[in-house]
Design an enzyme around this catalytic site. Structure first.
Site, PDB file in Angstrom:
ATOM      1  N   GLU A   1      33.726 -14.198  -1.174  1.00 48.50           N
ATOM      2  CA  GLU A   1      33.443 -14.854   0.098  1.00 48.50           C
ATOM      3  C   GLU A   1      34.705 -15.280   0.841  1.00 48.50           C
ATOM      4  OE1 GLU A   1      30.727 -15.201   1.737  1.00 48.50           O
ATOM      5  OE2 GLU A   1      29.299 -14.470   0.258  1.00 48.50           O
TER       6      GLU A   1
ATOM      7  N   GLU B   1      32.096 -10.900 -24.361  1.00 50.63           N
ATOM      8  CA  GLU B   1      32.662 -12.240 -24.231  1.00 50.63           C
ATOM      9  C   GLU B   1      33.390 -12.681 -25.497  1.00 50.63           C
ATOM     10  OE1 GLU B   1      29.715 -15.762 -25.331  1.00 50.63           O
ATOM     11  OE2 GLU B   1      29.078 -14.705 -23.522  1.00 50.63           O
TER      12      GLU B   1
END
Length: 300
Positions: A85, A116
């Site tokens: 953004e 992970e």
């Protein structure tokens, strides 16, 4: 290696939602809503730490460095969301604020198993970005123990870079490794262990503060207007006109003419109108004042 999840705050059971599966839909949502209301309050004690990170990020961006978010699962996706953004909102280059997720692009849309837990890959992903001490790393993990993120943090420290974390477990290994640990305690989730809920909301709020605060510090906001917004669609083209009108109290025609004359750059158009300058003169004045509108206007 076994993990004792009971020691993680984010994995404990929430007494307030123990019977949530027996409630009416409205009552169920009331429980969720009441739990969510704790999130913003949990962040308040960490405003000084968030401010320190904002100032470090702003300094890095001014010096040509980058803000790098890194995480796995929901945390990684939130970092990518915040980073993506920044270009349309603040006119940054895509490489200035970057989100990295364990498992790469595929993991944005779907779960990728075991990634992970790969500590070495976290370091490798930073190496592939040519990460250096000019950059700031913000590690993201609700649990505060994700090996992938820890590997990245250790690599960042080896480069003498500033490292912060956003987690919901103040006692996690990541908090011990970080230069600054932002660890709001939001309590157990409504659905046990589902950290996309309160923990994810807390992380999103903190990331909003970090990126927005840093952009304000480097002059991307004038008053409360996003003056580096890029006109990439019809809505944003109209927003540019509105921003120039709001910033200068001019009419629509004046704002539109100024934007047309300067290649649709809000900052330049604002300085043109307020200081009665040509596009070239306004661009030069802004350049001399590092893109800060207030400084430019005070030096006319």
């Amino acid at each position: 290696m076994s993990i004792d999840l009971s020691k993680l705050l984010t994995e404990r059971r929430n007494a307030n939602s123990a019977n949530i599966d027996t409630l009416s839909t409205v009552d169920m949502l009331t429980v969720i809503n009441q739990e969510d209301q704790q999130v913003a309050q949990a962040i308040t004690p960490y405003l000084p730490q968030i401010a320190e990170v904002v100032d470090k990020v702003a300094a890095a961006l001014r010096a040509g460095g980058r803000l790098i978010y890194i995480g796995a699962g929901t945390s990684g996706r939130l970092g990518i969301l915040d980073a993506s953004e920044c270009p349309p909102t603040f006119g940054t280059r895509p490489e200035q604020v970057v989100g990295i997720i364990a498992g790469g692009h595929k993991a944005i849309l779907s779960a990728v198993e075991n990634v992970e837990d790969n500590k070495a890959q976290g370091a490798m992903d930073l190496q592939n970005l040519n990460f250096s001490n000019r950059d700031v790393l913000v590690g993201l993990a609700a649990s505060g123990r994700t090996p992938y993120v820890i590997g990245a943090m250790e690599y960042a420290h080896s480069q003498n870079a500033f490292v912060a974390i956003v987690s919901c477990n103040p006692h996690g290994e990541m908090a011990q490794l970080a230069d600054v640990a932002i660890t709001p305690v939001v309590g157990p989730e409504v659905v046990t262990g589902s950290t996309r809920l309160k923990a994810g909301t807390a992380q999103k709020l903190v990331l909003n503060m970090i990126s927005t605060g840093a952009m304000i510090r480097i002059g991307k906001v004038y008053s409360n207007l996003m003056v580096d917004v890029e006109a990439t669609n019809a809505k944003l083209i109209e927003r540019q006109v509105s921003i120039v009108m709001e910033a200068t109290d001019c009419d629509r025609a004046t704002a539109q003419n100024a934007l047309d004359a300067c290649g649709r750059h809000c900052k330049t158009a604002i300085v043109m109108v307020l200081a009665d300058l040509s596009a070239a003169e306004a661009q030069s004045l802004l350049a001399k004042n590092n893109g800060y509108i207030r400084k430019a206007l005070s030096n006319t």
